[in-house]
Design a protein around this motif. Structure first.
Motif, PDB file in Angstrom:
ATOM      1  N   VAL A   1       0.860  -1.190   0.000  1.00  0.00           N
ATOM      2  CA  VAL A   1       0.000   0.000   0.000  1.00  0.00           C
ATOM      3  C   VAL A   1       0.889   1.230   0.000  1.00  0.00           C
ATOM      4  CG1 VAL A   1      -1.874  -1.194   1.216  1.00  0.00           C
ATOM      5  CG2 VAL A   1      -0.147   0.063   2.516  1.00  0.00           C
ATOM      6  N   ALA A   2       0.319   2.340  -0.402  1.00  0.00           N
ATOM      7  CA  ALA A   2       1.062   3.599  -0.400  1.00  0.00           C
ATOM      8  C   ALA A   2       1.083   4.182   1.010  1.00  0.00           C
ATOM      9  CB  ALA A   2       0.432   4.592  -1.368  1.00  0.00           C
ATOM     10  N   GLY A   3       2.258   4.551   1.459  1.00  0.00           N
ATOM     11  CA  GLY A   3       2.359   5.203   2.752  1.00  0.00           C
ATOM     12  C   GLY A   3       1.963   6.667   2.663  1.00  0.00           C
ATOM     13  N   GLY A   4       1.825   7.289   3.804  1.00  0.00           N
ATOM     14  CA  GLY A   4       1.499   8.709   3.833  1.00  0.00           C
ATOM     15  C   GLY A   4       2.740   9.568   3.648  1.00  0.00           C
ATOM     16  N   ARG A   5       2.573  10.851   3.896  1.00  0.00           N
ATOM     17  CA  ARG A   5       3.676  11.798   3.731  1.00  0.00           C
ATOM     18  C   ARG A   5       4.799  11.509   4.720  1.00  0.00           C
ATOM     19  NH1 ARG A   5       2.998  18.210   4.984  1.00  0.00           N
ATOM     20  NH2 ARG A   5       2.138  17.245   6.882  1.00  0.00           N
ATOM     21  N   VAL A   6       6.034  11.608   4.241  1.00  0.00           N
ATOM     22  CA  VAL A   6       7.216  11.451   5.080  1.00  0.00           C
ATOM     23  C   VAL A   6       8.046  12.723   4.973  1.00  0.00           C
ATOM     24  CG1 VAL A   6       9.354  10.175   5.467  1.00  0.00           C
ATOM     25  CG2 VAL A   6       7.268   8.942   4.832  1.00  0.00           C
TER      26      VAL A   6
ATOM     27  N   PRO B   1      -1.819   8.101   5.747  1.00  0.00           N
ATOM     28  CA  PRO B   1      -2.348   8.694   4.507  1.00  0.00           C
ATOM     29  C   PRO B   1      -3.531   9.615   4.763  1.00  0.00           C
ATOM     30  CG  PRO B   1      -1.925   6.363   4.206  1.00  0.00           C
ATOM     31  CD  PRO B   1      -1.769   6.635   5.681  1.00  0.00           C
ATOM     32  N   GLY B   2      -3.520  10.742   4.088  1.00  0.00           N
ATOM     33  CA  GLY B   2      -4.639  11.670   4.147  1.00  0.00           C
ATOM     34  C   GLY B   2      -4.760  12.452   5.433  1.00  0.00           C
ATOM     35  N   ALA B   3      -3.805  12.306   6.334  1.00  0.00           N
ATOM     36  CA  ALA B   3      -3.910  12.981   7.626  1.00  0.00           C
ATOM     37  C   ALA B   3      -3.431  14.416   7.519  1.00  0.00           C
ATOM     38  CB  ALA B   3      -3.093  12.232   8.677  1.00  0.00           C
ATOM     39  N   ASP B   4      -4.305  15.339   7.906  1.00  0.00           N
ATOM     40  CA  ASP B   4      -3.880  16.731   7.954  1.00  0.00           C
ATOM     41  C   ASP B   4      -4.159  17.347   9.318  1.00  0.00           C
ATOM     42  OD1 ASP B   4      -6.607  16.820   7.846  1.00  0.00           O
ATOM     43  OD2 ASP B   4      -6.731  18.028   6.015  1.00  0.00           O
ATOM     44  N   GLN B   5      -4.585  16.498  10.284  1.00  0.00           N
ATOM     45  CA  GLN B   5      -4.838  17.013  11.622  1.00  0.00           C
ATOM     46  C   GLN B   5      -3.522  17.137  12.378  1.00  0.00           C
ATOM     47  OE1 GLN B   5      -6.217  14.022  10.275  1.00  0.00           O
ATOM     48  NE2 GLN B   5      -7.851  13.467  11.681  1.00  0.00           N
ATOM     49  N   ALA B   6      -3.271  18.321  12.910  1.00  0.00           N
ATOM     50  CA  ALA B   6      -2.030  18.536  13.654  1.00  0.00           C
ATOM     51  C   ALA B   6      -2.057  17.842  15.005  1.00  0.00           C
ATOM     52  CB  ALA B   6      -1.795  20.035  13.843  1.00  0.00           C
ATOM     53  N   ASP B   7      -3.271  17.525  15.499  1.00  0.00           N
ATOM     54  CA  ASP B   7      -3.377  16.996  16.853  1.00  0.00           C
ATOM     55  C   ASP B   7      -3.415  15.476  16.916  1.00  0.00           C
ATOM     56  OD1 ASP B   7      -5.847  16.717  15.685  1.00  0.00           O
ATOM     57  OD2 ASP B   7      -6.987  17.462  17.408  1.00  0.00           O
TER      58      ASP B   7
ATOM     59  N   PHE C   1       3.349   0.207   6.810  1.00  0.00           N
ATOM     60  CA  PHE C   1       2.695  -0.518   7.902  1.00  0.00           C
ATOM     61  C   PHE C   1       1.672   0.375   8.604  1.00  0.00           C
ATOM     62  CE2 PHE C   1       6.478  -3.364   7.711  1.00  0.00           C
ATOM     63  CZ  PHE C   1       5.810  -4.584   7.666  1.00  0.00           C
ATOM     64  N   LEU C   2       2.006   1.650   8.770  1.00  0.00           N
ATOM     65  CA  LEU C   2       1.082   2.595   9.387  1.00  0.00           C
ATOM     66  C   LEU C   2      -0.150   2.776   8.517  1.00  0.00           C
ATOM     67  CD1 LEU C   2       0.419   4.695  11.569  1.00  0.00           C
ATOM     68  CD2 LEU C   2       1.832   6.336  10.322  1.00  0.00           C
ATOM     69  N   ALA C   3       0.054   2.906   7.204  1.00  0.00           N
ATOM     70  CA  ALA C   3      -1.081   3.061   6.285  1.00  0.00           C
ATOM     71  C   ALA C   3      -1.986   1.834   6.304  1.00  0.00           C
ATOM     72  CB  ALA C   3      -0.563   3.308   4.868  1.00  0.00           C
ATOM     73  N   ALA C   4      -1.390   0.651   6.317  1.00  0.00           N
ATOM     74  CA  ALA C   4      -2.177  -0.581   6.336  1.00  0.00           C
ATOM     75  C   ALA C   4      -2.960  -0.712   7.637  1.00  0.00           C
ATOM     76  CB  ALA C   4      -1.264  -1.784   6.137  1.00  0.00           C
ATOM     77  N   ALA C   5      -2.349  -0.316   8.745  1.00  0.00           N
ATOM     78  CA  ALA C   5      -3.031  -0.398  10.031  1.00  0.00           C
ATOM     79  C   ALA C   5      -4.243   0.519  10.067  1.00  0.00           C
ATOM     80  CB  ALA C   5      -2.060  -0.041  11.158  1.00  0.00           C
ATOM     81  N   VAL C   6      -4.080   1.745   9.590  1.00  0.00           N
ATOM     82  CA  VAL C   6      -5.192   2.697   9.589  1.00  0.00           C
ATOM     83  C   VAL C   6      -6.301   2.218   8.657  1.00  0.00           C
ATOM     84  CG1 VAL C   6      -5.844   5.062   8.989  1.00  0.00           C
ATOM     85  CG2 VAL C   6      -3.737   4.639  10.284  1.00  0.00           C
TER      86      VAL C   6
ATOM     87  N   PRO D   1      -5.826   6.573  13.582  1.00  0.00           N
ATOM     88  CA  PRO D   1      -4.592   7.134  13.013  1.00  0.00           C
ATOM     89  C   PRO D   1      -3.702   7.805  14.052  1.00  0.00           C
ATOM     90  CG  PRO D   1      -6.473   8.506  12.462  1.00  0.00           C
ATOM     91  CD  PRO D   1      -7.027   7.270  13.099  1.00  0.00           C
ATOM     92  N   PHE D   2      -2.403   7.723  13.813  1.00  0.00           N
ATOM     93  CA  PHE D   2      -1.418   8.414  14.626  1.00  0.00           C
ATOM     94  C   PHE D   2      -0.198   8.671  13.757  1.00  0.00           C
ATOM     95  CE2 PHE D   2      -0.662   3.891  15.077  1.00  0.00           C
ATOM     96  CZ  PHE D   2       0.704   3.732  15.097  1.00  0.00           C
ATOM     97  N   ARG D   3       0.695   9.535  14.245  1.00  0.00           N
ATOM     98  CA  ARG D   3       1.940   9.831  13.542  1.00  0.00           C
ATOM     99  C   ARG D   3       3.092   9.100  14.203  1.00  0.00           C
ATOM    100  NH1 ARG D   3      -0.493  14.895  12.782  1.00  0.00           N
ATOM    101  NH2 ARG D   3      -0.459  15.513  10.586  1.00  0.00           N
ATOM    102  N   VAL D   4       4.112   8.829  13.417  1.00  0.00           N
ATOM    103  CA  VAL D   4       5.348   8.244  13.935  1.00  0.00           C
ATOM    104  C   VAL D   4       6.466   9.257  13.707  1.00  0.00           C
ATOM    105  CG1 VAL D   4       7.003   6.359  13.766  1.00  0.00           C
ATOM    106  CG2 VAL D   4       4.547   5.897  13.455  1.00  0.00           C
ATOM    107  N   VAL D   5       7.215   9.540  14.742  1.00  0.00           N
ATOM    108  CA  VAL D   5       8.332  10.484  14.669  1.00  0.00           C
ATOM    109  C   VAL D   5       9.590   9.773  15.145  1.00  0.00           C
ATOM    110  CG1 VAL D   5       9.312  12.632  15.537  1.00  0.00           C
ATOM    111  CG2 VAL D   5       6.867  12.504  15.015  1.00  0.00           C
ATOM    112  N   ALA D   6      10.612   9.748  14.300  1.00  0.00           N
ATOM    113  CA  ALA D   6      11.897   9.131  14.641  1.00  0.00           C
ATOM    114  C   ALA D   6      12.981  10.200  14.658  1.00  0.00           C
ATOM    115  CB  ALA D   6      12.247   8.037  13.636  1.00  0.00           C
TER     116      ALA D   6
END
Length: 244
Positions: free
Chosen positions: A11-16, A38-44, A69-74, A80-85
């Motif tokens: 699947v296509a992942g979201g913005r990185v 994918p498609g997430a624009d909420q800052a919170d 993996f994040l896209a597939a889970a959502v 949805p949540f963000r991952v920050v490394a």
């Protein structure tokens, strides 16, 4: 005999976003990678901090396929949540050498870096190998306030004799101060903690020590200390991290 390797979802992942910051705690420029669903624009959206293993950096999560993996889970219904490394070097996420303190970076600098991007503080943490030790150290530093901790093959040491072989600590006193297994009663309240470690992983005996901690969901399938194993169990880790 060690189980199949996992594969990155098709699947296509979201913005990185891969950017840099100057860390005073680490005395250098570090990379920070933000992975959106994918498609997430909420800052919170909730933020999950991702801590890498020895010999790698923040970008390793992209190579591992975490955006997919994040896209597939959502897509499968995980909230949805963000991952920050962020780059933490090879010091097992603590002040191994003068002028380089990755944990001080996480607790003292990362909140400001996230705020400048209109993102909230992390409320969950994913740690792979050395990053698993870092995730538990981070939970200890936070003293509660985390909703989830996911540990994949956490690099933990039952005794100083094992720890001294990897050069991760200055001496036995340094190991006792920072080794998570020495401080399991100081992790604070975490809603959900999951550990996945292959039975052929050399860290498996130490990871089994976590089964005695209240609320820990422990999984020990056949597997090694490899990217193939991380990918196999990543869907389960994503589900645990995203649950509300």
């Amino acid at each position: 005999m060690t189980g199949r390797d996992g594969v990155v979802p098709g699947v296509a992942g979201g913005r990185v976003r891969s950017e840099s910051e100057i860390s005073r705690a680490r005395g250098r420029e570090v990379r920070i990678v933000v992975m959106d669903p994918p498609g997430a624009d909420q800052a919170d959206l909730p933020v999950c901090l991702a801590l890498h293993g020895h010999g790698s950096g923040a970008a390793s999560f992209v190579d591992l396929g975490v955006p997919q993996f994040l896209a597939a889970a959502v897509a499968a219904g995980v909230p949805p949540f963000r991952v920050v490394a962020v780059d933490g070097g090879d010091s097992y996420w603590h002040a191994r050498s003068p002028g380089d303190d990755p944990m001080a970076m996480l607790t003292g600098e990362l909140p400001g870096w996230l705020a400048s991007r209109q993102l909230p503080d992390p409320t969950r943490v994913l740690g792979i190998s050395m990053g698993g030790s870092g995730a538990l150290q981070y939970a200890r530093a936070c003293r509660g306030g985390l909703s989830a901790v996911a540990l994949l093959g956490p690099a933990l040491f039952r005794g100083w004799g094992d720890a001294r072989t990897v050069g991760a600590y200055r001496d036995e006193a340094d190991w006792r101060e920072h080794e998570p297994l020495q401080h399991l009663g100081e992790l604070g309240e975490v809603d959900r903690t999951g550990v996945w470690c292959g039975t052929e992983d050399p860290f498996c005996p130490a990871a089994r020590k976590l089964t005695g901690v209240r609320g820990v969901q422990a999984h020990f399938p056949r597997g090694e200390h490899t990217d193939g194993f991380w990918r196999r169990v990543m869907p389960d880790a994503m589900a645990l991290l995203g649950a509300r």
